[in-house]
Design a protein around this motif. Structure first.
Motif, PDB file in Angstrom:
ATOM      1  N   ARG A  32       0.822  -1.212   0.000  1.00  0.00           N
ATOM      2  CA  ARG A  32       0.000   0.000   0.000  1.00  0.00           C
ATOM      3  C   ARG A  32       0.859   1.267   0.000  1.00  0.00           C
ATOM      4  O   ARG A  32       0.340   2.377   0.110  1.00  0.00           O
ATOM      5  CB  ARG A  32      -0.928   0.026   1.217  1.00  0.00           C
ATOM      6  N   GLY A  33       2.184   1.095  -0.060  1.00  0.00           N
ATOM      7  CA  GLY A  33       3.084   2.237  -0.166  1.00  0.00           C
ATOM      8  C   GLY A  33       3.656   2.756   1.140  1.00  0.00           C
ATOM      9  O   GLY A  33       4.368   3.761   1.156  1.00  0.00           O
ATOM     10  N   TYR A  34       3.367   2.081   2.248  1.00  0.00           N
ATOM     11  CA  TYR A  34       3.904   2.511   3.538  1.00  0.00           C
ATOM     12  C   TYR A  34       5.309   1.937   3.713  1.00  0.00           C
ATOM     13  O   TYR A  34       5.556   0.778   3.376  1.00  0.00           O
ATOM     14  CB  TYR A  34       3.000   2.076   4.694  1.00  0.00           C
ATOM     15  N   GLN A  35       6.221   2.762   4.247  1.00  0.00           N
ATOM     16  CA  GLN A  35       7.602   2.334   4.394  1.00  0.00           C
ATOM     17  C   GLN A  35       8.064   2.302   5.845  1.00  0.00           C
ATOM     18  O   GLN A  35       9.138   1.795   6.133  1.00  0.00           O
ATOM     19  CB  GLN A  35       8.515   3.268   3.598  1.00  0.00           C
ATOM     20  N   LYS A  36       7.250   2.853   6.754  1.00  0.00           N
ATOM     21  CA  LYS A  36       7.653   2.935   8.153  1.00  0.00           C
ATOM     22  C   LYS A  36       6.466   2.618   9.051  1.00  0.00           C
ATOM     23  O   LYS A  36       5.354   3.061   8.794  1.00  0.00           O
ATOM     24  CB  LYS A  36       8.168   4.339   8.451  1.00  0.00           C
ATOM     25  N   LEU A  37       6.728   1.850  10.122  1.00  0.00           N
ATOM     26  CA  LEU A  37       5.717   1.482  11.109  1.00  0.00           C
ATOM     27  C   LEU A  37       6.252   1.875  12.479  1.00  0.00           C
ATOM     28  O   LEU A  37       7.305   1.394  12.898  1.00  0.00           O
ATOM     29  CB  LEU A  37       5.448  -0.025  11.054  1.00  0.00           C
ATOM     30  N   VAL A  38       5.536   2.774  13.154  1.00  0.00           N
ATOM     31  CA  VAL A  38       5.921   3.221  14.487  1.00  0.00           C
ATOM     32  C   VAL A  38       4.885   2.686  15.470  1.00  0.00           C
ATOM     33  O   VAL A  38       3.693   2.957  15.323  1.00  0.00           O
ATOM     34  CB  VAL A  38       5.999   4.765  14.568  1.00  0.00           C
ATOM     35  N   LEU A  39       5.357   1.935  16.472  1.00  0.00           N
ATOM     36  CA  LEU A  39       4.473   1.264  17.424  1.00  0.00           C
ATOM     37  C   LEU A  39       4.595   1.878  18.807  1.00  0.00           C
ATOM     38  O   LEU A  39       5.696   1.922  19.377  1.00  0.00           O
ATOM     39  CB  LEU A  39       4.845  -0.219  17.532  1.00  0.00           C
ATOM     40  N   GLN A  40       3.489   2.334  19.368  1.00  0.00           N
ATOM     41  CA  GLN A  40       3.428   2.743  20.769  1.00  0.00           C
ATOM     42  C   GLN A  40       2.798   1.566  21.481  1.00  0.00           C
ATOM     43  O   GLN A  40       1.616   1.283  21.306  1.00  0.00           O
ATOM     44  CB  GLN A  40       2.609   4.029  20.929  1.00  0.00           C
TER      45      GLN A  40
END
Length: 164
Positions: A32-40
């Protein structure tokens, strides 16, 4: 760089963290074009190590004084159905996928998520349907949440949880 921010608020929701950081979810996010995942990750037991894979770069933290900057940077927010997290995300005008924690008893979060979904403000799912939801979601169908009306949101919450 398109990014996804995931928040569980002050709770623990390891099922969400595990699902969204799974190879299947990372592959869908990348497609889907996402390159970064930030998890809280809150108080959860699970805290994925920072990594960069062919799919998506992953970062994780437990808590911060404010999530405003993470929300501002995000192109998509995936959140538990806590009222504070939902309201803050919607007020920032960010597309929101709300994941219901089905392990909670007396789940007022379910009521909130369903109502926000019925009103067209969020996409709603649970952990078992999250990957499919990410694959098929159409963020263009989401309606903006009316800004700056906390009293209306409070009335809406009262209605949802049965105080009115």
């Amino acid at each position: 760089m398109k990014s996804v921010f995931v928040t569980v608020g002050t709770t623990s929701f390891d099922d969400l963290i595990a699902t969204v950081s799974s190879p299947a979810a990372l592959q869908v996010l990348r497609s889907r074009g996402y390159q970064k995942l930030v998890l809280q990750v809150g108080r959860g037991e699970l805290k994925p190590a920072p990594r960069s894979s062919p799919a998506v770069a992953v970062e994780a933290f437990r808590f911060k004084d404010s999530l405003a900057e993470d929300l501002r940077r995000a192109d998509l927010v995936i959140s538990h159905a806590g009222a504070g997290s939902c309201l803050e995300t919607l007020e920032k005008g960010k597309p929101l996928v709300v994941v219901i924690n089905e392990k909670l008893m007396n789940n007022h979060q379910l009521e909130l998520a369903k109502q926000l979904h019925r009103d067209g403000h969020v996409i709603c799912c649970n952990c078992s349907t999250l990957v499919e939801t990410l694959e098929t979601m159409d963020l263009t169908t989401l309606k903006p949440f009316p800004p700056g009306q906390p009293e209306k949101f409070a009335l809406f919450l009262d209605k949802v949880v049965g105080f009115q």
